[in-house]
Scaffold this active site. Structure first.
Site, PDB file in Angstrom:
ATOM      1  CB  THR A  16      -0.507  -0.461   1.124  1.00  0.00           C
ATOM      2  OG1 THR A  16      -1.330  -1.130   1.068  1.00  0.00           O
ATOM      3  CG2 THR A  16      -1.751   1.212   1.998  1.00  0.00           C
ATOM      4  CG  ASP A  60      -1.419  -6.970  -2.737  1.00  0.00           C
ATOM      5  OD1 ASP A  60      -1.965  -6.216  -2.335  1.00  0.00           O
ATOM      6  OD2 ASP A  60      -1.531  -8.092  -1.211  1.00  0.00           O
ATOM      7  CB  SER A  61       2.493  -8.484   1.239  1.00  0.00           C
ATOM      8  OG  SER A  61       1.683  -8.151   1.784  1.00  0.00           O
ATOM      9  CB  SER A  62      -2.130 -11.150  -0.685  1.00  0.00           C
ATOM     10  OG  SER A  62      -1.946 -10.402  -0.470  1.00  0.00           O
ATOM     11  CG  ASP A  93      -2.564  -7.727   3.751  1.00  0.00           C
ATOM     12  OD1 ASP A  93      -3.445  -6.748   4.975  1.00  0.00           O
ATOM     13  OD2 ASP A  93      -2.500  -7.651   2.427  1.00  0.00           O
ATOM     14  CB  THR A 169       1.178 -10.557  15.056  1.00  0.00           C
ATOM     15  OG1 THR A 169       0.601 -11.773  14.108  1.00  0.00           O
ATOM     16  CG2 THR A 169       1.067 -10.125  16.360  1.00  0.00           C
ATOM     17  CB  THR A 279      -0.558 -20.935  22.888  1.00  0.00           C
ATOM     18  OG1 THR A 279      -2.075 -20.338  22.923  1.00  0.00           O
ATOM     19  CG2 THR A 279       0.430 -19.216  22.737  1.00  0.00           C
ATOM     20  CD  GLN A 280      -6.469 -21.921  18.143  1.00  0.00           C
ATOM     21  OE1 GLN A 280      -7.223 -21.066  18.761  1.00  0.00           O
ATOM     22  NE2 GLN A 280      -6.742 -22.912  18.326  1.00  0.00           N
ATOM     23  CB  CYS A 281      -2.798 -17.248  23.738  1.00  0.00           C
ATOM     24  SG  CYS A 281      -4.334 -18.093  24.912  1.00  0.00           S
TER      25      CYS A 281
HETATM   26  N1  ASP Z   1      -1.949  -5.687   0.715  1.00  0.00           N
HETATM   27  C1  ASP Z   1      -1.567  -5.226   0.867  1.00  0.00           C
HETATM   28  C2  ASP Z   1      -0.144  -5.807   0.846  1.00  0.00           C
HETATM   29  O1  ASP Z   1       0.095  -6.280   1.880  1.00  0.00           O
HETATM   30  C3  ASP Z   1      -1.749  -4.386   2.522  1.00  0.00           C
HETATM   31  C4  ASP Z   1      -0.503  -3.038   2.733  1.00  0.00           C
HETATM   32  O2  ASP Z   1      -0.098  -2.548   2.570  1.00  0.00           O
HETATM   33  O3  ASP Z   1      -1.139  -2.819   3.987  1.00  0.00           O
HETATM   34  O4  ASP Z   1       0.234  -5.499   0.135  1.00  0.00           O
END
Ligand code: ASP
Length: 344
Positions: A16, A60-62, A93, A169, A279-281
């Protein structure tokens, strides 16, 4: 003696921070890095030599996958001697995954590698990108009176706090205060000055800087939940192509105690798979000695992840499995803190 001017390399991967609205459909798409420098002219006034390089294509980092971590690690290896520090502009992300992965790939790191990004593109009014970028550059360039780097670690800087990368995180999908390291206080906080928490910052070992690029990604994650079925657990824990499984468990490392569940865990372990209990916590640690349900997992051969994050657990498994085909080696090293990713 340290040089007069520090030098920093900005590596722009996408995300972003450098995105722009596509007028045709209103979605955010990456734009080129030259425009980013125009948007933040303050960077030029810093008294720091700043160079930049850009991923092509920007992502995009996804879409991040280990090939891109290798590419990033390769840039850091090639440019390591030329700069005092590095800033990686990255989508938020998966930033915690990438910072974790790089922390394992870069062994005996002696210079800052600071990941940052933003929730609002840098070209928008009210953007958080400028502050994040400017402070990250300052941290990457910061040196102690003896000339050594102040933060020779892989970190995430976001909204005024500097976090160890492999402890971090993403905690907010839209707020500016988007990252936390729940089990480790920030390494620095930015106010009028940047206040470093020097007692927490790791110092280099003095051994040669080594970049590891081999990774084995044959890992699954099983998040246990009430109502989980035998079929689902079987599919994940006994999957033919999976070498390791992260069990995301309840509380301090507990999972269902029904026979069928423990039988599958034992069967998975007996097939040589690596089972890692996380752990999920968000805060706190796995302790498989506390409850019978946790103890049963330990007895079955599950390795305790202490207070490691899932992001870091995944990166650690990729890294250790890339280093060796021997799952016993992986298990023996999983429970150790290799890069400050777990509390002792
Ligand atoms: N979808 C974007 C990414 O992770 C979101 C971001 O940069 O905040 O590339």
């Amino acid at each position: 003696m340290s040089k007069q001017r520090a030098s920093v390399l900005l590596i722009y991967t996408g995300g972003t921070i450098g995105m722009k609205e596509d007028p045709s459909d209103g979605t955010l798409k990456p734009f080129d890095f030259g425009s980013l420098m125009e948007e933040v002219p303050e960077l030029r006034k810093f008294g720091i030599d700043i160079d930049s390089c850009t991923f092509d294509p920007l992502i995009d980092s996804s879409d991040i996958e280990p090939g891109m971590w290798r590419k990033l690690a390769g840039i850091l290896r090639d440019k390591y001697d030329d700069y005092d520090g590095f800033v990686v502009l990255h989508g938020t992300d998966t930033m915690a995954y990438s910072a974790s992965a790089l922390s394992f790939m870069l062994e005996n790191l002696g210079k800052p590698v600071i990941f940052t990004g933003s929730q609002l593109p840098v070209g928008r009014p009210r953007t958080d990108g400028k502050e994040n970028l400017i402070s990250s550059v300052e941290i990457a360039a910061a040196r102690e009176p003896d000339g050594s780097p102040t933060v020779p670690e892989v970190c995430i800087f976001f909204n005024d706090i500097l976090l160890r990368g492999n402890r971090s995180t993403k905690v907010d999908a839209s707020g500016f205060d988007a990252f936390r390291s729940p089990n480790l206080p920030p390494l620095a906080e930015a106010g009028i000055d940047i206040r470093y928490n020097r007692d927490l910052i790791r110092r280099p070992s003095g051994e040669p800087f080594t970049v590891h690029t081999e990774m084995d990604t044959a890992v699954s994650i099983l998040k246990v939940h009430p109502g989980i079925t035998e079929r689902v657990v079987e599919d994940i824990l006994l999957g033919r192509r999976t070498r390791a499984i992260i069990l995301e468990t309840f509380g301090c490392g507990n999972a269902p105690s029904q026979d069928w569940f423990l039988d599958i865990v034992r069967e998975s372990a007996s097939r040589g798979k690596v089972l890692f209990n996380v752990t999920q916590c968000p805060r706190g640690s796995v302790n498989m000695d506390l409850y019978a349900t946790g103890r049963a997992l330990k007895d079955a051969g599950v390795v305790g992840g202490g207070d490691i994050t899932t992001e870091s657990a995944l990166a650690k498994l990729f890294f250790l499995m890339g280093k060796s085909d021997d799952n016993e080696y992986v298990k023996a090293n999983l429970g150790e803190s290799l890069r400050g990713e777990m509390s002792k």
